[in-house]
Scaffold this motif. Sequence first.
Motif, PDB file in Angstrom:
ATOM      1  N   ILE A 149       6.665   4.155  -2.085  1.00  0.00           N
ATOM      2  CA  ILE A 149       5.960   2.927  -2.448  1.00  0.00           C
ATOM      3  C   ILE A 149       5.483   2.991  -3.892  1.00  0.00           C
ATOM      4  CG2 ILE A 149       3.852   1.597  -1.999  1.00  0.00           C
ATOM      5  CD1 ILE A 149       4.225   2.243   0.960  1.00  0.00           C
ATOM      6  N   GLU A 150       5.040   4.157  -4.313  1.00  0.00           N
ATOM      7  CA  GLU A 150       4.550   4.324  -5.684  1.00  0.00           C
ATOM      8  C   GLU A 150       5.657   4.119  -6.706  1.00  0.00           C
ATOM      9  OE1 GLU A 150       2.975   8.204  -7.704  1.00  0.00           O
ATOM     10  OE2 GLU A 150       1.444   7.363  -6.394  1.00  0.00           O
ATOM     11  N   LYS A 184       9.335   2.495  13.143  1.00  0.00           N
ATOM     12  CA  LYS A 184      10.118   2.413  11.917  1.00  0.00           C
ATOM     13  C   LYS A 184       9.493   1.424  10.942  1.00  0.00           C
ATOM     14  CE  LYS A 184      14.542   3.791  13.932  1.00  0.00           C
ATOM     15  NZ  LYS A 184      14.525   5.083  13.229  1.00  0.00           N
ATOM     16  N   CYS A 185       9.624   1.728   9.649  1.00  0.00           N
ATOM     17  CA  CYS A 185       9.089   0.895   8.580  1.00  0.00           C
ATOM     18  C   CYS A 185      10.233   0.516   7.648  1.00  0.00           C
ATOM     19  CB  CYS A 185       7.994   1.639   7.810  1.00  0.00           C
ATOM     20  SG  CYS A 185       7.364   0.757   6.362  1.00  0.00           S
ATOM     21  N   GLU A 186      10.474  -0.779   7.510  1.00  0.00           N
ATOM     22  CA  GLU A 186      11.552  -1.267   6.657  1.00  0.00           C
ATOM     23  C   GLU A 186      10.998  -1.602   5.272  1.00  0.00           C
ATOM     24  OE1 GLU A 186      14.647  -1.315   7.632  1.00  0.00           O
ATOM     25  OE2 GLU A 186      14.279  -0.833   9.746  1.00  0.00           O
ATOM     26  N   ARG A 187      11.669  -1.105   4.243  1.00  0.00           N
ATOM     27  CA  ARG A 187      11.286  -1.384   2.858  1.00  0.00           C
ATOM     28  C   ARG A 187      12.534  -1.676   2.040  1.00  0.00           C
ATOM     29  NH1 ARG A 187       5.842  -1.937   1.028  1.00  0.00           N
ATOM     30  NH2 ARG A 187       4.588  -1.097   2.710  1.00  0.00           N
ATOM     31  N   THR A 273       3.803  -7.469   1.839  1.00  0.00           N
ATOM     32  CA  THR A 273       4.011  -6.137   2.414  1.00  0.00           C
ATOM     33  C   THR A 273       5.115  -5.347   1.714  1.00  0.00           C
ATOM     34  OG1 THR A 273       5.464  -7.167   4.061  1.00  0.00           O
ATOM     35  CG2 THR A 273       3.171  -6.798   4.696  1.00  0.00           C
ATOM     36  N   ASP A 274       5.917  -5.996   0.882  1.00  0.00           N
ATOM     37  CA  ASP A 274       6.991  -5.299   0.155  1.00  0.00           C
ATOM     38  C   ASP A 274       7.031  -5.828  -1.279  1.00  0.00           C
ATOM     39  OD1 ASP A 274       9.201  -3.878  -0.654  1.00  0.00           O
ATOM     40  OD2 ASP A 274      10.401  -4.354   1.126  1.00  0.00           O
ATOM     41  N   PRO A 275       6.119  -5.348  -2.147  1.00  0.00           N
ATOM     42  CA  PRO A 275       5.997  -5.917  -3.498  1.00  0.00           C
ATOM     43  C   PRO A 275       7.281  -5.909  -4.332  1.00  0.00           C
ATOM     44  CG  PRO A 275       4.049  -4.643  -2.981  1.00  0.00           C
ATOM     45  CD  PRO A 275       5.034  -4.389  -1.870  1.00  0.00           C
TER      46      PRO A 275
END
Length: 440
Positions: A149-150, A184-187, A273-275
Amino acid sequence: MSICIRSSCIPSPRGPPSNGIARAPASQPEVYDAAMTRPRPRRRSETLGSYAPNQFLITLGSRYRLVDGTGAPIAKPSWETLVVFGHEYIHYLDNVSTVAGAMSFLLSQQLLAALSSTMAPDGTSRGSAPASKTLQDGLRQRLELSDFIEGSFDPSPEPTEDVRDFDVVGVKLDPVTFDLPQGKCERAKLELTCDVQTASGRSDAKYIVGLLAIEEGIAYELDRMIALKYGEKVDNAPPFPYLVLRRFAQVHGPDNLPRVVLVACAILALQTTDPPKTLFLVLEHLATGTAQAGESDGARIGRLLDDAVQATRTNREGATELLVKDLVDVVEMHKGRGKSEEAARHLVALYEKLLRLRLRAPFWELAPFLENVVDPTRFSALMSARLPCDFVQEEDGDEHVVKRDKLCRFGPPTVDGIDLDATLDAIRTLQCQLHVFDSH
């Protein structure tokens, strides 16, 4: 521009043109400490200022002074100080008022709770042995997601010489899946191919756009608008990560995008949620959206940005409601722990208040910058209207000398009936806890 500073300081142990984002020559770079989730080495002589994420603490280098050597407020700080302080204050606002900032705070508290389980009653560390395999796996998964994310700080491969400038020559957006304890986390992975210029020539490198580049881009573009008020028009920071937002917009966004609109696009992205994915889609929409009959380019951009605000509303509302619910867990983590609980209750209430404000007014902090140059009166009002954080005024000399620097407060004694002295004392408890976490 005036900044209200509490006179009682506590000793501490330690441009481009105003109408667009066209390229401007860079001057000798200096360093703003980035909004990192974990510390990194920095040479103090090169550092203008810093903001400690989720600790709500600004640090000003010794050259940039809001208080004198006795701790008394300086009546008229230099414009350079206002630029540096403004940059770090924008980081603070992003931290306490956006979905991305709230998620970062929540993650930091979850990691802090996990670390606490490895501490002995006397405060010493017992290592990872007491932690179950499930806990250890969960920690690794969260840290992996946090790093992703960073995003990047430097391009890869990292140049062996200082980067003079770069161009974005390729953009790729791909889905990525992370396994977390809750599922699960979708990005989306936003990868830039960059043509990097150094003293020796040019080379290709990759750069992952994450919160670091977006948040530093916001703060840097706004600090340039403050500098512009005082006649400073050149860039004064390293191209990575401070110019990533601008360079990306120059190839993926519309031509002649006003600087304040670029910042608005990035701020809107932080409210989802997904910048990186949101930023990609919003700039693309502004670049490809056609004008209506008789519509000026400025009106077209404004209408398309409003489209993006409406298109992201469901995501922003859902994320806000979920975060408001999940942040209650932070209070439970600190329940019965005195100042820690007091700080947690106050911060959770602050997050709820400002997250809901974002739903009504997504760009409320941009009021002082609507003309692409700061309005000092409006900026002073902005800082007075929000709960202030502490700041450390660094002094010259050995940084290891106890009580060398000064820990200060800015803002009025109370806001909305809240005793800020008591509140900030409590928040310092959380600062200390996160210092322990960072040291591990």
